[in-house]
Design an enzyme around this catalytic site. Structure first.
Site, PDB file in Angstrom:
ATOM      1  N   LYS A   8      87.694 -13.526  71.103  1.00 51.02           N
ATOM      2  CA  LYS A   8      86.104 -13.772  71.376  1.00 51.02           C
ATOM      3  C   LYS A   8      85.609 -15.153  71.555  1.00 51.02           C
ATOM      4  CE  LYS A   8      84.417  -9.691  69.000  1.00 51.02           C
ATOM      5  NZ  LYS A   8      83.656  -8.749  68.206  1.00 51.02           N
ATOM      6  N   LYS A  28      92.043  -2.500  75.898  1.00 49.28           N
ATOM      7  CA  LYS A  28      91.349  -1.476  75.399  1.00 49.28           C
ATOM      8  C   LYS A  28      89.936  -1.262  75.740  1.00 49.28           C
ATOM      9  CE  LYS A  28      88.623  -3.672  71.601  1.00 49.28           C
ATOM     10  NZ  LYS A  28      88.195  -3.570  70.289  1.00 49.28           N
ATOM     11  N   LYS A  41      83.039  -1.875  73.723  1.00 48.52           N
ATOM     12  CA  LYS A  41      81.543  -1.787  74.119  1.00 48.52           C
ATOM     13  C   LYS A  41      80.967  -3.189  74.551  1.00 48.52           C
ATOM     14  CE  LYS A  41      80.615  -1.533  69.061  1.00 48.52           C
ATOM     15  NZ  LYS A  41      80.789  -2.635  68.093  1.00 48.52           N
TER      16      LYS A  41
HETATM   17  P1  ATP Z   1      83.401  -5.383  70.564  1.00 51.86           P
HETATM   18  O1  ATP Z   1      83.991  -4.921  71.869  1.00 51.86           O
HETATM   19  O2  ATP Z   1      81.998  -5.497  70.779  1.00 51.86           O
HETATM   20  O3  ATP Z   1      84.254  -6.104  69.843  1.00 51.86           O
HETATM   21  P2  ATP Z   1      84.369  -2.943  69.513  1.00 51.86           P
HETATM   22  O4  ATP Z   1      84.105  -1.739  70.494  1.00 51.86           O
HETATM   23  O5  ATP Z   1      85.804  -3.134  69.186  1.00 51.86           O
HETATM   24  O6  ATP Z   1      83.404  -4.029  69.604  1.00 51.86           O
HETATM   25  P3  ATP Z   1      83.644  -2.506  66.715  1.00 51.86           P
HETATM   26  O7  ATP Z   1      82.409  -2.397  65.905  1.00 51.86           O
HETATM   27  O8  ATP Z   1      84.429  -4.186  66.586  1.00 51.86           O
HETATM   28  O9  ATP Z   1      83.818  -2.038  68.111  1.00 51.86           O
HETATM   29  O10 ATP Z   1      84.841  -1.464  66.044  1.00 51.86           O
HETATM   30  C1  ATP Z   1      84.363  -0.351  65.326  1.00 51.86           C
HETATM   31  C2  ATP Z   1      85.752   0.691  65.144  1.00 51.86           C
HETATM   32  O11 ATP Z   1      86.288   1.007  66.345  1.00 51.86           O
HETATM   33  C3  ATP Z   1      86.961  -0.294  64.623  1.00 51.86           C
HETATM   34  O12 ATP Z   1      87.491   0.679  63.617  1.00 51.86           O
HETATM   35  C4  ATP Z   1      87.718  -0.204  65.797  1.00 51.86           C
HETATM   36  O13 ATP Z   1      89.319  -0.312  65.576  1.00 51.86           O
HETATM   37  C5  ATP Z   1      87.325   0.958  66.471  1.00 51.86           C
HETATM   38  N1  ATP Z   1      87.635   0.828  68.113  1.00 51.86           N
HETATM   39  C6  ATP Z   1      87.181  -0.177  68.765  1.00 51.86           C
HETATM   40  N2  ATP Z   1      87.539   0.097  70.351  1.00 51.86           N
HETATM   41  C7  ATP Z   1      88.491   0.993  69.841  1.00 51.86           C
HETATM   42  C8  ATP Z   1      89.147   1.610  70.981  1.00 51.86           C
HETATM   43  N3  ATP Z   1      89.003   1.196  72.231  1.00 51.86           N
HETATM   44  N4  ATP Z   1      89.903   2.954  70.858  1.00 51.86           N
HETATM   45  C9  ATP Z   1      90.188   3.034  69.464  1.00 51.86           C
HETATM   46  N5  ATP Z   1      89.473   2.412  68.447  1.00 51.86           N
HETATM   47  C10 ATP Z   1      88.470   1.641  68.676  1.00 51.86           C
END
Ligand code: ATP
Ligand code: LTN
Length: 338
Positions: A118, A200, A203
């Site tokens: 980040k 990965k 969002k």
């Molecule tokens: P950002 O990309 O904005 O950092 P993020 O998509 O990682 O956000 P978070 O709010 O940080 O979202 O994560 C919420 C939950 O979703 C966490 O338990 C995280 O481990 C899970 N998660 C996020 N991305 C994935 C993915 N690609 N596959 C499986 N689990 C995920």
């Protein structure tokens, strides 16, 4: 209480109300929450205090927080069984994080993978909150004396540091915190980008074709899967090393269709990528469509949602305050008797 008279174990998890949730968030986290809510006493939060570690538009953050709460419920999280609340509504999180900061080393935080990622992505805003993110997350979990924390694979390192901080506090003062275990599901814990299938799905990806959002309509879903990056051979076979794109799609398909990866492989044996990708799109769209209408219905019922979140905040506060009072006493903070 469970039927056998034993106290249920405690489960804690949260998602940040930043951006639109992807099917990665759903499969990695929320879908499992629904399955686990029968067996545990669950606390599920909207982590808005974590969300502001990167810049957020205030009105959007407020709206996304409500949308996320409605999405949890639409996915099957039952507010009668679980405590559903907004993190910033319970002041204990920030208070415990302060104490835990004094047991955490700067070097440890600098080494966190998410902090490094980040920081690179938001080079103009490497703020203290971004660095302190894992300590706030430790405070979230430890306040509720959680036994288990279901998260996606990327959060594993944060869970490790949470355990270290808990053990450190327990050793320095006296046993206070439950040392939590991460629950990382075998299927769905890491859904990858449709465009760069070794990365990965996120969002906050700039390429909208890389992620399937929980709010995408059927056309968008089908189109994104049709355009998903695969390899030049045409066998639908699970082999993450050599066929990351196809393997990622097989994971998505099996999780949404409720089939094993082997079953899915057999189903598409001898069929080409075209048929396979179309089937993945259909199964995902079929699963998301009822969730989307339910979320819309819940959001329209403002009074209901407000009631759920007010009751959740109160319940969460009571549990959190109990732990925080203990912590304050143990570290030696003075409190007048009256
Ligand atoms: P950002 O990309 O904005 O950092 P993020 O998509 O990682 O956000 P978070 O709010 O940080 O979202 O994560 C919420 C939950 O979703 C966490 O338990 C995280 O481990 C899970 N998660 C996020 N991305 C994935 C993915 N690609 N596959 C499986 N689990 C995920
Ligand atoms: N950092 C988490 C969200 C989160 C969380 C938590 C998850 C905040 N507090 C406590 C589990 C337990 C993420 O998923 N990015």
């Amino acid at each position: 209480m469970q039927e056998n008279g034993q106290k249920k174990k405690i489960l804690y998890s949260a998602v940040q109300p930043s951006g639109d949730l992807t099917i990665g968030n759903y499969l990695g986290a929320i879908k499992n929450w629904v399955e686990l809510q029968e067996d545990y006493e669950c606390f599920y939060a909207m982590a808005d205090m974590h969300a502001i570690t990167v810049r957020q538009d205030p009105a959007t953050l407020r709206r996304k927080t409500l949308e996320l709460a409605a999405l949890y419920i639409a996915c099957g999280v039952d507010p009668e069984k679980c405590t559903l609340y907004v993190q910033s509504n319970v002041s204990c999180h920030a208070e415990l994080a302060w104490v835990l900061n004094t047991l955490t080393y700067v070097g440890e935080m600098e080494r966190m993978t998410q902090f490094k990622d980040k920081s690179a992505k938001h080079a103009d805003n490497i703020n203290m909150g971004l660095m302190d993110y894992p300590v706030l997350m430790a405070a979230d979990i430890l306040l509720y004396q959680a036994d288990v924390v279901p998260v996606g694979f990327d959060q594993r390192q944060h869970l490790e540091i949470t355990r270290d901080i808990a053990v450190r506090f327990n050793n320095r003062y006296s046993p206070t915190f439950t040392v939590p275990e991460a629950v990382i599901m075998k299927v769905g814990a890491k859904i990858n980008s449709l465009q760069e299938p070794t990365k990965k799905m996120s969002k906050s990806d700039e390429n909208p074709n890389a992620s399937v959002y929980m709010s995408d309509d059927r056309d968008a879903i089908v189109r994104k899967f049709r355009r998903a990056v695969t390899d030049s051979d045409s066998a639908v076979r699970f082999d993450p090393e050599n066929k990351p794109g196809v393997s990622n799609l097989l994971t998505v398909y099996s999780a949404f269709a409720g089939k094993s990866v082997e079953e899915a492989e057999r189903e598409f044996d001898g069929k080409g990528y075209g048929d396979f990708k179309a089937a993945v799109g259909e199964v995902v769209a079929d699963a998301l469509s009822p969730i989307q209408s339910e979320q819309k219905r819940i959001l329209a019922d403002k009074g209901y949602l407000e009631g759920v979140l007010a009751a959740g905040a109160e319940r969460a506060y009571r549990a959190a305050r109990r732990t925080l009072s203990k912590v304050y006493r143990k570290v030696g903070f003075y409190r007048p008797e009256k």
